[in-house]
Structures are given as C-alpha cells and as structure tokens.
Design a protein around this motif. Structure first.
Motif, PDB file in Angstrom:
ATOM      1  N   PRO A  29       0.863  -1.178  -0.025  1.00 38.12           N
ATOM      2  CA  PRO A  29      -0.082   0.007  -0.086  1.00 38.12           C
ATOM      3  C   PRO A  29       0.928   1.291   0.048  1.00 38.12           C
ATOM      4  N   LYS A  30       0.482   2.257  -0.851  1.00 33.99           N
ATOM      5  CA  LYS A  30       1.234   3.558  -0.895  1.00 33.99           C
ATOM      6  C   LYS A  30       0.578   4.484   0.068  1.00 33.99           C
ATOM      7  N   THR A  31      -0.756   4.253   0.678  1.00 34.01           N
ATOM      8  CA  THR A  31      -1.167   5.083   1.531  1.00 34.01           C
ATOM      9  C   THR A  31      -1.867   4.495   2.803  1.00 34.01           C
ATOM     10  N   PHE A  32      -2.012   4.860   3.898  1.00 34.16           N
ATOM     11  CA  PHE A  32      -2.887   4.277   5.073  1.00 34.16           C
ATOM     12  C   PHE A  32      -3.931   5.466   5.298  1.00 34.16           C
ATOM     13  N   ASN A  33      -4.976   5.215   4.863  1.00 36.57           N
ATOM     14  CA  ASN A  33      -6.387   6.096   4.940  1.00 36.57           C
ATOM     15  C   ASN A  33      -6.971   6.074   6.537  1.00 36.57           C
ATOM     16  N   VAL A  34      -6.905   7.005   7.045  1.00 39.93           N
ATOM     17  CA  VAL A  34      -7.475   7.076   8.524  1.00 39.93           C
ATOM     18  C   VAL A  34      -8.570   8.146   8.700  1.00 39.93           C
ATOM     19  N   GLY A  35      -9.762   7.872   9.231  1.00 39.73           N
ATOM     20  CA  GLY A  35     -10.880   8.577   9.417  1.00 39.73           C
ATOM     21  C   GLY A  35     -10.957   9.129  10.776  1.00 39.73           C
ATOM     22  N   PHE A  36     -11.268  10.393  10.946  1.00 42.21           N
ATOM     23  CA  PHE A  36     -11.337  11.042  11.994  1.00 42.21           C
ATOM     24  C   PHE A  36     -12.343  11.923  12.222  1.00 42.21           C
ATOM     25  N   ILE A  51       1.820   8.992  13.195  1.00 45.28           N
ATOM     26  CA  ILE A  51       1.684   7.583  12.227  1.00 45.28           C
ATOM     27  C   ILE A  51       2.918   7.838  11.069  1.00 45.28           C
ATOM     28  N   GLU A  52       2.912   9.172  10.666  1.00 47.22           N
ATOM     29  CA  GLU A  52       3.671   9.521   9.624  1.00 47.22           C
ATOM     30  C   GLU A  52       5.146   9.247   9.925  1.00 47.22           C
ATOM     31  N   LYS A  53       5.438   9.524  10.857  1.00 45.09           N
ATOM     32  CA  LYS A  53       7.009   9.230  11.201  1.00 45.09           C
ATOM     33  C   LYS A  53       7.277   7.762  11.196  1.00 45.09           C
ATOM     34  N   ALA A  54       6.266   6.987  11.804  1.00 46.72           N
ATOM     35  CA  ALA A  54       6.609   5.595  11.699  1.00 46.72           C
ATOM     36  C   ALA A  54       6.476   4.899  10.315  1.00 46.72           C
ATOM     37  N   LEU A  55       5.626   5.235   9.647  1.00 46.37           N
ATOM     38  CA  LEU A  55       5.484   4.722   8.329  1.00 46.37           C
ATOM     39  C   LEU A  55       6.270   5.546   7.200  1.00 46.37           C
ATOM     40  N   GLU A  56       6.868   6.521   7.099  1.00 40.00           N
ATOM     41  CA  GLU A  56       7.609   7.292   6.273  1.00 40.00           C
ATOM     42  C   GLU A  56       8.701   6.541   5.652  1.00 40.00           C
ATOM     43  N   PRO A  57       9.466   5.597   6.703  1.00 43.23           N
ATOM     44  CA  PRO A  57      10.615   4.821   6.230  1.00 43.23           C
ATOM     45  C   PRO A  57      10.250   3.809   5.169  1.00 43.23           C
ATOM     46  N   ARG A  58       8.889   3.516   5.385  1.00 44.69           N
ATOM     47  CA  ARG A  58       8.299   2.400   4.507  1.00 44.69           C
ATOM     48  C   ARG A  58       7.826   2.735   2.993  1.00 44.69           C
ATOM     49  N   ILE A  60       5.249   4.752   2.939  1.00 40.44           N
ATOM     50  CA  ILE A  60       3.757   4.853   3.119  1.00 40.44           C
ATOM     51  C   ILE A  60       3.292   6.020   3.738  1.00 40.44           C
ATOM     52  N   ALA A  61       2.515   6.840   2.956  1.00 43.72           N
ATOM     53  CA  ALA A  61       1.712   8.218   3.267  1.00 43.72           C
ATOM     54  C   ALA A  61       0.430   7.974   4.162  1.00 43.72           C
ATOM     55  N   VAL A  62       0.306   8.854   5.044  1.00 42.07           N
ATOM     56  CA  VAL A  62      -1.068   8.953   5.741  1.00 42.07           C
ATOM     57  C   VAL A  62      -2.096   9.993   5.113  1.00 42.07           C
ATOM     58  N   HIS A 227      -2.512  -6.477   6.292  1.00 43.30           N
ATOM     59  CA  HIS A 227      -1.640  -5.429   6.855  1.00 43.30           C
ATOM     60  C   HIS A 227      -1.714  -5.182   8.351  1.00 43.30           C
ATOM     61  N   PRO A 228      -1.493  -6.405   9.312  1.00 45.58           N
ATOM     62  CA  PRO A 228      -1.519  -6.131  10.541  1.00 45.58           C
ATOM     63  C   PRO A 228      -0.535  -5.285  11.115  1.00 45.58           C
ATOM     64  N   ASP A 229       0.660  -5.370  10.495  1.00 45.45           N
ATOM     65  CA  ASP A 229       1.681  -4.276  10.931  1.00 45.45           C
ATOM     66  C   ASP A 229       1.399  -2.926  10.895  1.00 45.45           C
ATOM     67  N   ILE A 230       0.792  -2.489   9.965  1.00 49.39           N
ATOM     68  CA  ILE A 230       0.234  -1.033   9.731  1.00 49.39           C
ATOM     69  C   ILE A 230      -0.770  -0.571  10.748  1.00 49.39           C
ATOM     70  N   VAL A 231      -1.899  -1.517  10.731  1.00 50.99           N
ATOM     71  CA  VAL A 231      -2.800  -1.338  11.826  1.00 50.99           C
ATOM     72  C   VAL A 231      -1.912  -1.270  13.293  1.00 50.99           C
ATOM     73  N   GLN A 232      -1.261  -2.073  13.548  1.00 46.66           N
ATOM     74  CA  GLN A 232      -0.510  -1.918  14.716  1.00 46.66           C
ATOM     75  C   GLN A 232       0.269  -0.733  14.958  1.00 46.66           C
ATOM     76  N   THR A 233       0.633  -0.114  13.864  1.00 47.79           N
ATOM     77  CA  THR A 233       1.485   1.208  13.987  1.00 47.79           C
ATOM     78  C   THR A 233       0.451   2.101  14.588  1.00 47.79           C
TER      79      THR A 233
END
Length: 318
Positions: A29-36, A51-58, A60-62, A227-233
């Motif tokens: 996935p290129k993005t993690f779509n989060v509803g707030f 979340i951005e800081k954790a996923l940027e190295p991979r 993946i945008a938020v 993608h359980p690792d992204i959810v855990q992030t």
C-alpha cells in the motif's frame, strides 16, 4: 438502520474511491487512509505526525479524512475508502448488524463525560421524565442514539414516548439554535460548542446516564488481515498520543483546534473532560459492548442480534 440503508449509504461513501481514496490492501500500500472526527486521540496523533513518522521509512503516506459522525465513517470503512478510524460504541453495532467488513482493534474507555442531553437554557424541561412528548434530536446509529435510549429507559420511557428527530450534528446544532427541537443528545465538541455559544443547559450527561462507556478504533477487516503491522502502527501511535495528552490538556485543545478549525475555547472544554488512554479490547469491554448491542436488538433497532466478540481483531491483543 437496516442492511439496505447501510449498504446504500456505503455506496455513497464509495464515491470517495473516485476522488483518490482507494482500497489500500494491495501487496504494497502507498497510503494508510485514516478517518477521524473533530475531537479525540486520533486528532492528537495526527497533530504530532506520529503515524507519519513511523510509516515514512516504508514509503507509506497517511491520508486523513474528516467525518462529522461515526456512521458515515464506518460506511466509508466498509467499502474500503478508509482503512482505520474511530467512533463511539453504537456506530460499530449498527455497522456489524448491516454486515460491514470491519473489526475492533482498540478501545478508549471513559466515564461518559463527553456526551450529554442538552436543552435550551430557558426550557421548561427539567428532568429526563419531562422529555415525554418532546422532540429529541440525535444522529441515528451514533453513540448519541444509545445515550438517548438509555436516558429514556431510566425514567420508564422509550423512543415511542418522544418524537425522535434524526439529524447530523451540524443540522441538529442549527435546529437547536432556532428552537426546532426541544432536546439534543450529542457529544463533544458539539456539546461544548452548544454550551459556550448557545447557552445550552445539561439535562444529564453521559456519566449520569451510562456510567462507563467505550469508544473504539476500528479497521477494515480485509486491510487488517493483509497489513496487521500497519494497523499496529496506528495503535502504537495512539498509545504515545495518549500519554502526552493526559499530561498536556491545553496542548490537546490547541491540537484539536488546529486540526479541525473548532475554536480553542470549545476544544479546551472538550479536552478537560476527555479521556485519552487507549486500551486493548478486553473481555470486559467486549461484554459492555455486547450489552449495548443486545439492548438495540431487543428494541428492534438493529435487524438481528450480533456477536461482538466475533469482530474483535485478535492480533491487536498480543
């Protein structure tokens, strides 16, 4: 809300797919779509870019998507427009009863202080019993729906004893201001806004009506499986945000205001009565949510009984 109504609304939510919110359960996935929504722990995490800081190295945008209430957020989640998000207790029950492909991944227990039934300052309504025959507004399928049902039960009434008026928070706020409704079941920051801007009087708050209650963090089930690792992030970010928020409520108010455009004074009151410690979905929390679901099933407010435990994402409990 029955299955047809939910899926019809979900089709509308699916229009977001054509505007760039695509299901992100592909191999990479290129993005993690989060509803707030306009308050809460996810807004704090967003403000701090946890979340951005954790996923940027991979790589993946938020992508953050704002909703006024839980039901449309879960409609979007069901069709894959968003992957992860937060709601009160009731939207998840309506969504599950309608067959939505969602799972509970974490919880946010609270004393219920961030919701209330409001009346105009000069209203003749002085007790919950006085709601009989009155126009009571709330968002159908939202946590405010549950607050309304339980409040009436406490004084021997049901929704048949009032005139339910199903409105979004924004529309209900306008109706409250013009006197088109007599009472309003609502949550923060709309609750705080009505107090500060409209002189609303609290008939009873969620703590008096419900006692302990829960909000939830949920995910599209297919995305969570893939993608359980992204959810855990996302869950880990909530833990970090919660620790900071509990010690920095003025900072929380500023973060909420910056993220949502709601004035700081309103968000300060929201933050003062908010609770920010995310929790695993424990057996006790499941039992509390099952009790809400059973109430709605017995009242025929959902089309069939549901089993909450069957929709808990077990990976989040490890």
């Amino acid at each position: 809300m029955n299955r047809r109504q939910f899926l019809g609304s979900a089709a509308l939510a699916g229009l977001a797919l054509s505007t760039g919110l695509r299901p992100s359960w592909a191999d990479e996935p290129k993005t993690f779509n989060v509803g707030f929504q306009k308050s809460g722990l996810l807004v704090v995490a967003r403000n701090q870019r946890l979340i951005e800081k954790a996923l940027e190295p991979r790589g993946i945008a938020v992508n953050w998507v704002e909703f006024q209430a839980g039901p449309p957020l879960l409609e979007a989640m069901n069709v894959g427009s968003i992957d992860f998000g937060t709601t009160g207790d009731t939207p998840a029950i309506f969504a599950q009863a309608a067959g939505a492909d969602i799972v509970y991944v974490a919880a946010l227990p609270s004393r219920g202080r961030n919701s209330a039934i409001l009346v105009p300052e000069r209203s003749s309504i002085r007790s919950l019993a006085d709601l009989k025959g009155q126009r009571l507004a709330f968002t159908r399928g939202s946590s405010a729906h549950n607050v309304a049902v339980v409040a009436l039960e406490k004084v021997g009434l049901t929704l048949k004893d009032v005139t339910p008026v199903f409105l979004s928070p924004a529309d209900a706020g306008a109706a409250f201001a013009t006197g088109s409704i007599d009472a309003w079941s609502i949550w923060d920051p709309f609750y705080a806004g009505a107090e500060l801007n409209q002189g609303a009087r609290v008939l009873a708050d969620g703590e008096a009506i419900l006692g302990t209650t829960n909000s939830f963090f949920l995910a599209n089930a297919r995305f969570a499986r893939s993608h359980p690792d992204i959810v855990q992030t996302g869950i880990d970010a909530l833990g970090q945000a919660g620790l900071w928020a509990e010690a920095n409520r003025d900072g929380v108010a500023e973060a909420l205001s910056a993220a949502t455009g709601v004035p700081v004074a309103i968000q300060k009151r929201t933050a003062e009565r908010g609770e920010f410690r995310a929790s695993p979905v424990t057996p006790e929390i499941v039992a509390q949510q099952q009790a809400v679901a059973d109430r709605f099933a017995s009242l025929k407010l959902i089309p069939k009984p549901i089993d909450v435990a069957s929709r808990v994402w077990r990976a989040s409990q490890s």
